[in-house]
Design an enzyme around this catalytic site. Structure first.
Site, PDB file in Angstrom:
ATOM      1  N   HIS A 288       1.060  -1.161  -0.149  1.00 51.78           N
ATOM      2  CA  HIS A 288       0.609   0.074  -0.280  1.00 51.78           C
ATOM      3  C   HIS A 288       0.926   1.575  -0.399  1.00 51.78           C
ATOM      4  O   HIS A 288       1.564   1.315   1.380  1.00 51.78           O
ATOM      5  CB  HIS A 288      -1.010  -0.009   1.137  1.00 51.78           C
ATOM      6  CG  HIS A 288      -1.743   1.443   0.746  1.00 51.78           C
ATOM      7  ND1 HIS A 288      -1.878   1.905   2.287  1.00 51.78           N
ATOM      8  CD2 HIS A 288      -2.703   1.642   0.364  1.00 51.78           C
ATOM      9  CE1 HIS A 288      -2.888   3.353   1.761  1.00 51.78           C
ATOM     10  NE2 HIS A 288      -3.001   3.105   0.268  1.00 51.78           N
TER      11      HIS A 288
ATOM     12  N   ASP B  12       1.376   5.284  -0.099  1.00 47.42           N
ATOM     13  CA  ASP B  12       0.882   6.627  -0.144  1.00 47.42           C
ATOM     14  C   ASP B  12       1.342   7.728  -0.344  1.00 47.42           C
ATOM     15  O   ASP B  12       2.998   7.629  -0.384  1.00 47.42           O
ATOM     16  CB  ASP B  12      -0.184   7.294   0.641  1.00 47.42           C
ATOM     17  CG  ASP B  12      -1.345   6.417   1.605  1.00 47.42           C
ATOM     18  OD1 ASP B  12      -2.211   6.225   0.155  1.00 47.42           O
ATOM     19  OD2 ASP B  12      -0.720   5.709   2.507  1.00 47.42           O
TER      20      ASP B  12
ATOM     21  N   LEU C 245      16.176   7.793   1.873  1.00 48.85           N
ATOM     22  CA  LEU C 245      15.828   7.779  -0.003  1.00 48.85           C
ATOM     23  C   LEU C 245      15.999   6.609  -0.649  1.00 48.85           C
ATOM     24  O   LEU C 245      16.697   5.903  -0.893  1.00 48.85           O
ATOM     25  CB  LEU C 245      17.324   8.623  -0.572  1.00 48.85           C
ATOM     26  CG  LEU C 245      17.322  10.188  -0.162  1.00 48.85           C
ATOM     27  CD1 LEU C 245      19.126  10.645  -0.370  1.00 48.85           C
ATOM     28  CD2 LEU C 245      16.357  11.261  -0.222  1.00 48.85           C
TER      29      LEU C 245
ATOM     30  N   LYS D  51       5.157   2.793   6.600  1.00 55.45           N
ATOM     31  CA  LYS D  51       3.898   3.212   7.675  1.00 55.45           C
ATOM     32  C   LYS D  51       4.005   2.547   9.288  1.00 55.45           C
ATOM     33  O   LYS D  51       3.593   2.584  10.220  1.00 55.45           O
ATOM     34  CB  LYS D  51       2.886   2.648   6.840  1.00 55.45           C
ATOM     35  CG  LYS D  51       2.660   3.436   5.749  1.00 55.45           C
ATOM     36  CD  LYS D  51       1.465   3.044   4.883  1.00 55.45           C
ATOM     37  CE  LYS D  51       1.405   3.240   3.181  1.00 55.45           C
ATOM     38  NZ  LYS D  51       0.593   5.114   3.047  1.00 55.45           N
TER      39      LYS D  51
ATOM     40  N   THR E 174       5.875   0.131  12.034  1.00 52.17           N
ATOM     41  CA  THR E 174       6.858   0.809  12.902  1.00 52.17           C
ATOM     42  C   THR E 174       8.013  -0.994  12.739  1.00 52.17           C
ATOM     43  O   THR E 174       7.977  -1.463  12.789  1.00 52.17           O
ATOM     44  CB  THR E 174       7.051   0.784  14.515  1.00 52.17           C
ATOM     45  OG1 THR E 174       5.641   1.921  15.282  1.00 52.17           O
ATOM     46  CG2 THR E 174       7.779   0.296  15.461  1.00 52.17           C
TER      47      THR E 174
ATOM     48  N   GLN F 150      12.859  -0.387  -0.738  1.00 49.41           N
ATOM     49  CA  GLN F 150      14.007   0.751  -1.289  1.00 49.41           C
ATOM     50  C   GLN F 150      13.942   1.037  -2.830  1.00 49.41           C
ATOM     51  O   GLN F 150      14.291   1.550  -3.636  1.00 49.41           O
ATOM     52  CB  GLN F 150      15.658   0.616  -0.593  1.00 49.41           C
ATOM     53  CG  GLN F 150      15.701   1.577  -1.078  1.00 49.41           C
ATOM     54  CD  GLN F 150      17.500   1.975  -0.062  1.00 49.41           C
ATOM     55  OE1 GLN F 150      18.114   0.794  -0.349  1.00 49.41           O
ATOM     56  NE2 GLN F 150      17.435   2.710   0.170  1.00 49.41           N
TER      57      GLN F 150
END
Length: 473
Positions: free
Chosen positions: A94, A96, A125, A143, A145, A160
């Protein structure tokens, strides 16, 4: 619609061409929506489809979509938002994201995220490989932890790389204009489940989700028309239940009037699955068990649209609140109540996001009553009581009059009182949106057949399940 403004097609090719042209003029690729564009009744279109052996759904699916992403204006500060959910299992992705100018709000969010670290949600990055970031530069924000090095490995590894590669490929494919890559930055928030274990799936799903989110951001997805059309069709895949709305009449409302909760539960199990069916928790049932009967029946059919027939005459707001707390989707007040009570009743229902219904049983002048209200109901019921039933419908001519008088209002009209298939068909032909039945169904020896007697009345009602409902994309 009159059906007189368009010539009946003579061949399959003519009808197919007509459907394609109509589909390009509407955001509703359904038979009803297409019929509206063609200025014909939906039953007429059904007849043409059947006579010429044309599969409506196949025609709609064959229409090519325009995949060209609109170019973003080169002047002003760019601030675009994208979202996408893809995949399955623990590796589901997911994403955003924000994309916009370094000198604008997105650039500020990028800088703050990179310099204000949060325990367990450390931004990083995106890089295609060490020492090779994509452009626009992209900040990846977890998102969930990150609690240990195993979690960190999923973020600093496949997630990444996936986000970075998706950004680079979006530039190559001109989803992101090349001339803007040094002016823009991206902030991308990703979800990695703690139990995700397949690195390849983590990469694949996050790559695809990021590309889709970028494309949606650059095309300002969704359009307002799509949002408004799909909002009552969609079912959130994680929520586990749907929130039905009355956006697609006609409907069959089955009244559970017998004050026997166990019998009501048994009836619910026998009703065939259909988007066209509404369940009414009748007044006698509520009087015996209270509005908790709604919650009890909800355990048997969690997705049903449930109407609490309160027959409210006073303290409108209070009674709406009580039914709402027990998960009612709609509440019914008596049209004999004072206008102040009805206004309070409907206002509170709309405030809570449920339907406010007024039952006009024994109301002599329905038009005057409705004109006296400041808050117009979502549904008006034309009702003859059980003690007044003679086996024949009455007052159906008022449907047209009410619609004409309140043509500026958005509402549905229901009919009730001794309704059988014959009178139901008459009511539908006169413009009724909801047919309310009780004993014909609930006291039938073959309950499913009795329900089908009504659902088979028109081609539209035969569409038991909305084939175009959006459940995922």
């Amino acid at each position: 619609m009159s059906g007189t403004d368009i010539k009946k097609p003579e061949t399959r090719e003519e009808l197919t061409k007509m459907l394609v042209e109509a589909a390009q003029k509407t955001t509703k690729p359904t038979i009803s929506g297409t019929a509206n564009v063609l200025n014909i009744h939906r039953d007429t279109l059904y007849t043409w489809l059947k006579e010429l052996n044309v599969d409506f759904r196949a025609v709609m699916e064959s229409i090519p979509t325009n995949n060209v992403v609109p170019q973003v204006a080169t002047s002003g500060s760019t601030y675009l938002i994208g979202e996408a959910l893809l995949g399955e299992g623990n590796e589901i992705a997911h994403v955003d994201l924000l994309i916009g100018d370094k000198e604008g709000a997105v650039g500020k969010a990028f800088a703050l995220g990179l310099t204000n670290l949060s325990a367990g949600h450390t931004p990083l990055l995106a890089v295609i490989r060490p020492n090779l970031p994509p452009k626009p530069h992209t900040l990846l924000v977890p998102k969930v932890t990150v609690k240990n090095m195993e979690d960190a490995g999923k973020i600093f590894g496949p997630a990444q790389a996936a986000v970075a590669k998706a950004v680079a490929d979006s530039v190559e494919e001109n989803t992101i204009p090349r001339e803007r890559v040094d002016d823009w930055v991206i902030v991308c928030s990703v979800f990695i489940h703690p139990q995700a274990s397949d690195f390849r799936k983590i990469y694949q799903y996050n790559y695809s989700a990021t590309k889709l989110a970028l494309k949606r951001a650059l095309s300002s997805y969704p359009s307002v028309d799509k949002m408004l059309y799909d909002k009552d069709r969609a079912k959130h895949p994680i929520m586990g239940f749907k929130v039905p709305r009355l956006w697609r009449p006609p409907y069959l409302q089955i009244s559970l009037d017998n004050p026997d909760l166990e019998k009501a539960k048994k009836i619910l199990t026998q009703i065939p699955g259909s988007d066209r069916v509404i369940i009414e928790i009748g007044t006698p049932l509520i009087k015996r068990f209270g509005t908790r009967a709604i919650n009890e029946l909800r355990q048997t059919n969690k997705d049903a649209f449930m109407v609490a027939d309160l027959k409210t005459l006073d303290v409108g707001k209070v009674e709406v609140d009580i039914a709402y707390e027990d998960t009612a989707d709609a509440v019914v007040a008596s049209g004999l109540a004072p206008p102040e009570t009805l206004d309070s009743f409907v206002h509170e229902a709309k405030r809570l996001g449920i339907y406010g219904i007024i039952d006009m049983l024994n109301v002599e002048d329905i038009i005057t009553k409705l004109k006296s209200l400041k808050e117009f109901p979502d549904v008006v019921i034309l009702h003859r009581g059980i003690d007044q039933e003679t086996g024949r419908s009455c007052g159906l001519e008022r449907i047209k009059l009410i619609r004409q008088t309140f043509s500026d209002k958005k509402f549905l009209i229901a009919v009730a009182g001794g309704i059988v298939p014959e009178t139901a068909k008459e009511a539908l032909e006169l413009g009724a949106d909801i047919i309310i039945v009780g004993r014909y169904v609930t006291q039938s020896k073959d309950l499913e057949r009795a329900v089908r007697d009504f659902l088979e009345l028109t081609p539209t009602m035969r569409e038991d399940i909305d084939l175009y409902r959006v459940h995922t994309e």
